[in-house]
Design a protein around this motif. Structure first.
Motif, mmCIF file in Angstrom:
data_model
loop_
_atom_site.group_PDB
_atom_site.id
_atom_site.type_symbol
_atom_site.label_atom_id
_atom_site.label_comp_id
_atom_site.label_asym_id
_atom_site.label_seq_id
_atom_site.Cartn_x
_atom_site.Cartn_y
_atom_site.Cartn_z
ATOM 1 N N ARG A 1 0.853 -1.198 0.000
ATOM 2 C CA ARG A 1 0.000 0.000 0.000
ATOM 3 C C ARG A 1 0.886 1.245 0.000
ATOM 4 O O ARG A 1 1.877 1.304 0.705
ATOM 5 N N ARG A 2 0.495 2.225 -0.772
ATOM 6 C CA ARG A 2 1.212 3.513 -0.757
ATOM 7 C C ARG A 2 0.822 4.322 0.476
ATOM 8 O O ARG A 2 1.597 5.116 0.966
ATOM 9 N N ASP A 3 -0.390 4.054 0.957
ATOM 10 C CA ASP A 3 -0.913 4.751 2.135
ATOM 11 C C ASP A 3 -1.713 3.714 2.923
ATOM 12 O O ASP A 3 -2.549 3.016 2.357
ATOM 13 N N ALA A 4 -1.471 3.620 4.211
ATOM 14 C CA ALA A 4 -2.114 2.591 5.039
ATOM 15 C C ALA A 4 -3.635 2.678 5.021
ATOM 16 O O ALA A 4 -4.318 1.679 5.255
ATOM 17 N N SER A 5 -4.176 3.842 4.735
ATOM 18 C CA SER A 5 -5.631 4.002 4.744
ATOM 19 C C SER A 5 -6.279 3.718 3.389
ATOM 20 O O SER A 5 -7.497 3.772 3.268
ATOM 21 N N THR A 6 -5.488 3.405 2.401
ATOM 22 C CA THR A 6 -6.008 3.170 1.059
ATOM 23 C C THR A 6 -6.398 1.704 0.878
ATOM 24 O O THR A 6 -5.643 0.798 1.213
#
Length: 160
Positions: free
Chosen positions: A81-86
């Motif tokens: 993931r590029r961003d943990a929330s994505t």
């Protein structure tokens, strides 16, 4: 795929001398045989494991061809993931990979599967292929009378 041997002896592809070997994926046996009969030159031999009997000028003639063998391939792809929330759309990854079409006698190479899978929400860490004796490899060799196939159910997506 059509393999032609214009020599007097069997060639490296297993085609008899002065013959053709038509290798097909899909289609109707009768329509395939009719097309072969219409397009092949006179005196050219045919070979294959599928035989359809057709009449030409009142004489029954066997039309031979091969059905390509499907080689089922499993894929394991690990994405970061590029961003943990994505969210990562696993079904979209599977669809993208399984939409690849492979031709007869064309090795399946892991690197060719990256293009449609990459997007802005994740990066591909690894992508490996398995089939037969090859486990977690980068290339699946495909034979002269085979074609590769990847089904969504044979794709494992790991998210890190």
């Amino acid at each position: 795929m059509i393999y032609e041997n214009w020599t007097d002896t069997i060639d490296a592809k297993g085609v008899n001398g002065h013959s053709i070997n038509v290798v097909i994926v899909g289609g109707n046996d009768l329509e395939i045989a009719e097309t072969i009969q219409l397009k092949k030159t006179m005196g050219c031999g045919l070979q294959g494991d599928t035989t359809v009997q057709l009449f030409h000028r009142g004489i029954e003639r066997p039309i031979l061809f091969d059905r390509a063998e499907r080689v089922d391939i499993s894929v394991k792809v690990t994405v970061l993931r590029r961003d943990a929330s994505t969210d990562v759309d696993v079904d979209a990854i599977k669809e993208s990979i399984s939409n690849n079409q492979f031709i007869i006698n064309d090795d399946v190479i892991a690197g060719s599967l990256y293009c449609g899978v990459n997007n802005n929400s994740y990066k591909i860490k690894t992508l490996t292929l398995s089939s037969g004796a090859v486990v977690d490899g980068l290339i699946i060799p495909i034979g002269l009378r085979q074609y590769g196939h990847i089904s969504p159910e044979n794709i494992e997506v790991l998210i890190e």
